[in-house]
Design an enzyme around this catalytic site. Structure first.
Site, short mmCIF file in Angstrom:
data_model
loop_
_atom_site.label_atom_id
_atom_site.label_comp_id
_atom_site.label_asym_id
_atom_site.label_seq_id
_atom_site.Cartn_x
_atom_site.Cartn_y
_atom_site.Cartn_z
CE LYS A 50 -3.16 -1.98 3.15
NZ LYS A 50 -4.72 -2.26 4.97
N GLY A 51 2.03 1.18 0.61
CA GLY A 51 2.91 2.21 0.53
C GLY A 51 3.09 3.41 -0.35
CD GLU A 106 8.31 -0.72 -2.79
OE1 GLU A 106 7.46 0.33 -3.20
OE2 GLU A 106 8.63 -1.76 -2.61
CG ASP A 107 6.83 2.29 -0.27
OD1 ASP A 107 7.71 1.54 -0.23
OD2 ASP A 107 6.41 2.30 1.38
CG ASP A 110 14.25 -1.52 4.59
OD1 ASP A 110 15.62 -1.07 5.26
OD2 ASP A 110 14.03 -1.89 5.45
CE LYS A 138 14.58 2.60 5.69
NZ LYS A 138 14.01 2.10 7.05
CG PHE A 159 9.65 2.43 10.86
CD1 PHE A 159 10.45 1.65 9.85
CD2 PHE A 159 8.91 2.82 11.17
CE1 PHE A 159 8.68 0.57 9.64
CE2 PHE A 159 7.40 1.96 10.43
CZ PHE A 159 7.82 1.09 9.97
CG ASP A 166 1.95 1.06 7.91
OD1 ASP A 166 3.78 0.31 6.91
OD2 ASP A 166 1.50 0.36 7.94
P1 5GP Z 1 12.24 -3.67 1.57
O1 5GP Z 1 12.60 -4.30 2.97
O2 5GP Z 1 11.99 -5.11 0.80
O3 5GP Z 1 13.28 -3.17 0.62
O4 5GP Z 1 11.45 -3.03 1.86
C1 5GP Z 1 9.58 -3.91 2.15
C2 5GP Z 1 8.79 -2.71 2.72
O5 5GP Z 1 9.07 -2.98 3.95
C3 5GP Z 1 8.63 -1.05 1.71
O6 5GP Z 1 8.10 -1.39 0.60
C4 5GP Z 1 7.94 -1.03 2.83
O7 5GP Z 1 6.57 -0.88 2.68
C5 5GP Z 1 8.73 -1.72 3.68
N1 5GP Z 1 9.71 -0.55 4.89
C6 5GP Z 1 10.90 0.00 5.20
N2 5GP Z 1 11.16 0.87 5.73
C7 5GP Z 1 10.70 1.24 5.93
C8 5GP Z 1 10.50 2.42 7.00
O8 5GP Z 1 11.45 2.86 7.51
N3 5GP Z 1 9.10 2.65 6.84
C9 5GP Z 1 7.92 2.69 6.82
N4 5GP Z 1 6.46 2.68 7.26
N5 5GP Z 1 8.29 1.05 5.90
C10 5GP Z 1 9.43 0.50 5.79
#
Ligand code: 5GP
Length: 185
Positions: A50-51, A106-107, A110, A138, A159, A166
């Protein structure tokens, strides 16, 4: 559903990291870059829910070349830091992407796991090209070698909440990006 007081809700917003104005300017720039790169060619924006819904809503309105929209809900599964190669799709985009320049929206990147797997999956669906634009990156948290083609902001290992992101399904409606205060009373 637990009740949350307004004071408690607000106390978790430690500080504004990226203001509304800064986001607006960066989204405008990203839209102009996409306009220039895809001039006259059909593009398909695929938003990972949803992000990214707020970012997608603003980005698509900053784009003036013909474009279509799709939504996807995806989760990657890992054993330790090793990708199982499995991305579980809870809601899928169209199966055939041939004829489209696809841009995944993408939002935040990470660990990189989700987009690493989603890009692999979507590249099997014959898009003319496939790129990734992310609002936030990040890089300090990366466990897989993944780099977005365009990221609007690079942030430290914090975070963050707001502008679609969210914590426990709240804070998505903040118009800015803020640091979440886990330890605040
Ligand atoms: P990935 O670890 O696969 O790159 O990221 C997966 C998901 O983790 C992101 O799309 C996001 O929804 C969530 N995420 C990662 N870091 C953060 C953060 O700092 N804040 C929030 N709210 N969600 C995060």
């Amino acid at each position: 559903m637990e009740t949350v007081s307004l004071t408690e809700f607000q106390s978790k917003i430690r500080r504004v990291l990226i203001s509304e104005e800064e986001i607006r300017e960066a989204v405008k720039k990203a839209g102009a870059m996409i306009d220039a790169e895809y001039d006259g060619r059909p593009i398909l924006l695929i938003s990972i829910l949803k992000g990214s819904f707020v970012f997608l809503a603003d980005l698509c309105r900053a784009i003036h070349v013909p474009c279509e929209l799709e939504f996807m809900v995806a989760k990657s599964y890992y054993q330790g830091t090793q990708s199982s190669g499995m991305v579980q799709i809870h809601m899928d985009a169209r199966a055939d992407l041939s004829g489209y320049h696809v841009i995944i929206v993408e939002d935040i990147v990470d660990t990189g796991r989700t987009l690493n797997d989603v890009t692999k999956l979507l590249s099997t669906r014959n898009p003319i090209s496939l790129k990734v634009v992310t609002l936030l990156d990040k890089p300090d948290r990366r466990v897989v070698d993944f780099k977005a083609d365009y990221s609007l902001f690079t942030i430290p290992d914090l975070f963050v909440i707001g502008y679609g992101l969210d914590c426990g399904e709240m804070y998505r409606n903040l118009p800015y990006i803020a640091e979440y205060a886990e330890d605040a009373e």
